[in-house]
Design a protein around this motif. Structure first.
Motif, PDB file in Angstrom:
ATOM      1  N   HIS A  72       4.999 -13.560  -1.817  1.00  0.00           N
ATOM      2  CA  HIS A  72       4.678 -14.695  -2.679  1.00  0.00           C
ATOM      3  C   HIS A  72       3.438 -15.397  -2.143  1.00  0.00           C
ATOM      4  N   LEU A  73       2.402 -15.493  -2.980  1.00  0.00           N
ATOM      5  CA  LEU A  73       1.156 -16.109  -2.543  1.00  0.00           C
ATOM      6  C   LEU A  73       1.339 -17.555  -2.091  1.00  0.00           C
ATOM      7  N   ALA A  74       2.201 -18.293  -2.753  1.00  0.00           N
ATOM      8  CA  ALA A  74       2.414 -19.691  -2.358  1.00  0.00           C
ATOM      9  C   ALA A  74       2.907 -19.760  -0.911  1.00  0.00           C
ATOM     10  N   ASN A  75       3.790 -18.864  -0.522  1.00  0.00           N
ATOM     11  CA  ASN A  75       4.299 -18.839   0.856  1.00  0.00           C
ATOM     12  C   ASN A  75       3.220 -18.410   1.842  1.00  0.00           C
ATOM     13  N   ILE A  76       2.436 -17.428   1.450  1.00  0.00           N
ATOM     14  CA  ILE A  76       1.356 -16.959   2.323  1.00  0.00           C
ATOM     15  C   ILE A  76       0.330 -18.071   2.522  1.00  0.00           C
ATOM     16  N   MET A  77      -0.033 -18.756   1.445  1.00  0.00           N
ATOM     17  CA  MET A  77      -1.001 -19.848   1.554  1.00  0.00           C
ATOM     18  C   MET A  77      -0.456 -20.975   2.432  1.00  0.00           C
ATOM     19  N   ARG A  78       0.803 -21.304   2.263  1.00  0.00           N
ATOM     20  CA  ARG A  78       1.427 -22.340   3.103  1.00  0.00           C
ATOM     21  C   ARG A  78       1.310 -21.955   4.572  1.00  0.00           C
ATOM     22  N   ASP A  79       1.667 -20.707   4.893  1.00  0.00           N
ATOM     23  CA  ASP A  79       1.623 -20.246   6.276  1.00  0.00           C
ATOM     24  C   ASP A  79       0.192 -20.170   6.804  1.00  0.00           C
ATOM     25  N   LEU A  80      -0.738 -19.709   5.976  1.00  0.00           N
ATOM     26  CA  LEU A  80      -2.139 -19.618   6.378  1.00  0.00           C
ATOM     27  C   LEU A  80      -2.684 -20.997   6.736  1.00  0.00           C
ATOM     28  N   LYS A  81      -2.439 -21.964   5.882  1.00  0.00           N
ATOM     29  CA  LYS A  81      -2.962 -23.307   6.121  1.00  0.00           C
ATOM     30  C   LYS A  81      -2.262 -23.963   7.320  1.00  0.00           C
ATOM     31  N   LYS A  82      -0.961 -23.762   7.435  1.00  0.00           N
ATOM     32  CA  LYS A  82      -0.211 -24.370   8.541  1.00  0.00           C
ATOM     33  C   LYS A  82      -0.685 -23.800   9.885  1.00  0.00           C
ATOM     34  N   TYR A  83      -0.748 -22.485   9.982  1.00  0.00           N
ATOM     35  CA  TYR A  83      -1.116 -21.860  11.245  1.00  0.00           C
ATOM     36  C   TYR A  83      -2.581 -22.114  11.597  1.00  0.00           C
ATOM     37  N   SER A  84      -3.477 -21.962  10.612  1.00  0.00           N
ATOM     38  CA  SER A  84      -4.901 -22.169  10.910  1.00  0.00           C
ATOM     39  C   SER A  84      -5.158 -23.616  11.320  1.00  0.00           C
ATOM     40  N   SER A  85      -4.488 -24.566  10.690  1.00  0.00           N
ATOM     41  CA  SER A  85      -4.689 -25.963  11.077  1.00  0.00           C
ATOM     42  C   SER A  85      -4.183 -26.209  12.503  1.00  0.00           C
ATOM     43  N   TYR A  86      -3.051 -25.629  12.841  1.00  0.00           N
ATOM     44  CA  TYR A  86      -2.520 -25.768  14.198  1.00  0.00           C
ATOM     45  C   TYR A  86      -3.525 -25.237  15.224  1.00  0.00           C
ATOM     46  N   ARG A  87      -4.017 -24.024  14.991  1.00  0.00           N
ATOM     47  CA  ARG A  87      -4.945 -23.385  15.939  1.00  0.00           C
ATOM     48  C   ARG A  87      -6.267 -24.144  16.041  1.00  0.00           C
ATOM     49  N   ILE A  88      -6.793 -24.567  14.903  1.00  0.00           N
ATOM     50  CA  ILE A  88      -8.085 -25.252  14.919  1.00  0.00           C
ATOM     51  C   ILE A  88      -7.968 -26.637  15.557  1.00  0.00           C
TER      52      ILE A  88
END
Length: 184
Positions: A72-88
């Protein structure tokens, strides 16, 4: 929220744009762009993201994406934004050469205070504004050209394929920074 701003078709291809809160120019530093690319690569390999085109600008990202069957793209986008924000955000705090650290963390913290979904900081704006595309129509070509011409319009390069943080080079000679699932 309107249905036009949701991932309504699980088999669809979408043009997605999202920005940092306050349009903060985080991606002027290579280290942060590279961390976002690592997150994209991870989602492609581990979460079922199909990345067709992309560009990272100073404060926003444009993607043309779909997903593997059963995802599900909505789940992938949620995870992408959550993880990338954490790392950055972690890198901003720890990067010794970051002269804008206090200013950026203050702004991300103020945005986080306003949003009950966050514990401390908010890095990305919450919306993605996904627009479903049909690869057989002019709309698809218009969006991919818009995405690849973003650095040209910003005055960063003369032609899109000269911009390193974009898939435009892949559409010219397949030598980009990350693997894409090229359309057309």
């Amino acid at each position: 929220m309107s249905i036009k701003y949701k991932f309504s078709n699980s088999e669809g291809i979408y043009f997605v744009s999202f920005a940092t809160v306050g349009w903060i120019d985080v991606f002027t530093r290579r280290v942060y762009r590279d961390l976002f690319l690592e997150s994209l690569t991870y989602c492609s390999k581990e979460k079922g993201l199909r990345l067709h085109a992309w560009v990272i600008m100073s404060n926003h990202v444009h993607l043309i994406i779909s997903c593997m069957e059963g995802q599900h793209l909505a789940n992938i986008m949620r995870d992408l934004k959550k993880y990338s924000s954490y790392r950055i955000l972690k890198e901003i705090r720890e990067y010794p050469k970051e002269s804008r650290k206090d200013w950026m963390l203050y702004l991300f913290g103020k945005a986080g205070e306003k949003n009950s979904n966050n514990k401390v900081f908010q890095f990305w704006q919450q919306d993605n504004h996904p627009i479903e595309l049909d690869p057989q129509t002019n709309m698809f070509d218009t969006r991919i050209n818009y995405l690849h011409d973003n650095p040209v319009e910003a005055g960063l390069v003369v032609k899109g394929s000269d911009y390193l943080y974009s898939s435009a080079i892949d559409y010219e000679d397949d030598k980009g920074l990350i693997e894409i699932d090229r359309l057309g």
